[in-house]
Design a protein around this motif. Structure first.
Motif, mmCIF file in Angstrom:
data_model
loop_
_atom_site.group_PDB
_atom_site.id
_atom_site.type_symbol
_atom_site.label_atom_id
_atom_site.label_comp_id
_atom_site.label_asym_id
_atom_site.label_seq_id
_atom_site.Cartn_x
_atom_site.Cartn_y
_atom_site.Cartn_z
ATOM 1 N N MET A 164 -8.358 2.704 1.686
ATOM 2 C CA MET A 164 -7.463 1.636 2.144
ATOM 3 C C MET A 164 -8.039 0.919 3.363
ATOM 4 N N THR A 205 -8.157 8.770 0.612
ATOM 5 C CA THR A 205 -7.333 7.604 0.281
ATOM 6 C C THR A 205 -7.221 6.671 1.480
ATOM 7 N N ARG A 206 -7.069 7.256 2.649
ATOM 8 C CA ARG A 206 -6.990 6.424 3.852
ATOM 9 C C ARG A 206 -8.271 5.649 4.064
ATOM 10 N N VAL A 215 0.845 -1.198 0.000
ATOM 11 C CA VAL A 215 0.000 0.000 0.000
ATOM 12 C C VAL A 215 0.881 1.249 0.000
ATOM 13 N N ALA A 239 -1.071 3.732 4.186
ATOM 14 C CA ALA A 239 -1.527 5.058 3.759
ATOM 15 C C ALA A 239 -1.043 6.148 4.718
ATOM 16 N N CYS A 242 -3.358 -2.077 5.896
ATOM 17 C CA CYS A 242 -3.656 -1.241 4.729
ATOM 18 C C CYS A 242 -3.695 0.235 5.093
ATOM 19 N N GLU A 243 -4.329 0.563 6.211
ATOM 20 C CA GLU A 243 -4.403 1.973 6.597
ATOM 21 C C GLU A 243 -3.027 2.502 7.000
#
Length: 307
Positions: free
Chosen positions: A219, A215-216, A68, A206, A202-203
């Motif tokens: 994710m 975007t965050r 990511v 970001a 995933c976060e």
């Protein structure tokens, strides 16, 4: 990376490369050299920690964080440290899951679990030490020069690993044994037990890339979807795969009467739910175009893996 490789082959190559990077960094972090204010690292405890961490595995969670961050334009060394911190928490959870008071497993990744290879007290302490080490790693300036970013990473991991995340999900899982649960209750439990750390992976990628709120959120949502997909794939494998394929005891969910979507709906409907999750996760990544190819392939892998 060769342009002639398929997306899935590119993913598998990247997964292997990242696993090697994570393995090497974890070996460094788990060396016998005291760090900072530490006085010494007891040999037996350190060996148990190494046994629980340096024993292979696909390293999906650190891979997701690394990928990511790369997709969003960040590949600095601190991302690898943060990814290793997350893997320390994941491995701690596996060590404690395997204890007699929890899932009581003798095998993990095809090798004796820590309470078998060492003893139960050492296994508990190894898990405790790995959980604590994760926050040591994240709060270190070497992970990111901006203290606000480090604080966000620490806060996110604490919340996703704790009472409202993984640990809470484990508690709900234990409470659900032998009881009827609705689809929503099972999904809530699984979103905490398994999904929380995948969502965080995933976060956090970001966060490390200093992405905007939109975007965050994408994710975070992507991580939520593949977190549930990961658990559904696990539940299906528990029914359909052998212990040799899994590297751990198969059929445990059925034997302990755990609440899963497989037990609620059966194999075919669970497979259909899994396919819908992966399709939705692909749609979430469309704004990133070809840059998301590796993550698209990762979602497919998570759903269709054999162990």
């Amino acid at each position: 990376m060769s342009p002639t490789l398929s997306k899935q082959d590119m993913f598998l190559q990247r997964l292997k490369e990242d696993a090697e990077l994570v393995q090497a960094k974890l070996q460094d972090l788990l060396s016998d050299t005291p760090h900072g204010a530490e006085r010494t690292r007891p040999e037996r405890l350190l060996l148990a920690m190494q046994h629980g961490v340096l024993n292979g595995g696909k390293r999906i969670r650190p891979f997701l964080m690394l990928e990511v961050a790369r997709m969003l334009g960040t590949d600095h060394p601190g991302v690898l440290r943060a990814a290793c911190a997350l893997e320390c928490v994941h491995c701690y959870s596996l060590i404690h899951d395997d204890l007699p008071a929890m899932d009581d497993d003798d095998l993990r990744r095809g090798k004796p679990t820590i309470h078998i290879a060492f003893d139960e007290a050492t296994a508990i302490l190894a898990g405790d030490a790995l959980l604590t080490m994760a926050f040591d790693i994240l709060s270190d300036e070497a992970t990111h020069p901006n203290p606000a970013i480090r604080a966000e990473l620490v806060l996110g991991l604490a919340q996703n690993a704790g009472v409202g995340g993984m640990a809470g999900g484990q508690s709900l899982d234990i409470e659900s044994e032998g009881r009827n649960r609705t689809e929503d209750e099972i999904k809530q439990m699984q979103a905490m037990k398994t999904g929380a750390l995948l969502r965080y992976a995933c976060e956090a990628g970001a966060i490390l890339a200093k992405s905007d709120d939109q975007t965050r959120q994408i994710m975070r949502d992507f991580g939520t979807h593949i977190g549930l997909a990961f658990q559904l794939a696990d539940d299906l494998l528990d029914v359909t795969a052998s212990s040799e394929q899994l590297g751990k005891t198969a059929g445990k969910d059925l034997n302990t009467n755990k609440a899963t979507l497989v037990s609620l709906y059966g194999l075919e409907k669970t497979k259909a739910i899994l396919e819908d999750l992966i399709e939705d996760s692909h749609k979430m990544l469309q704004p990133f175009g070809d840059h998301a190819d590796i993550l698209v392939a990762a979602a497919e892998f998570i759903a269709k893996r054999k162990n």
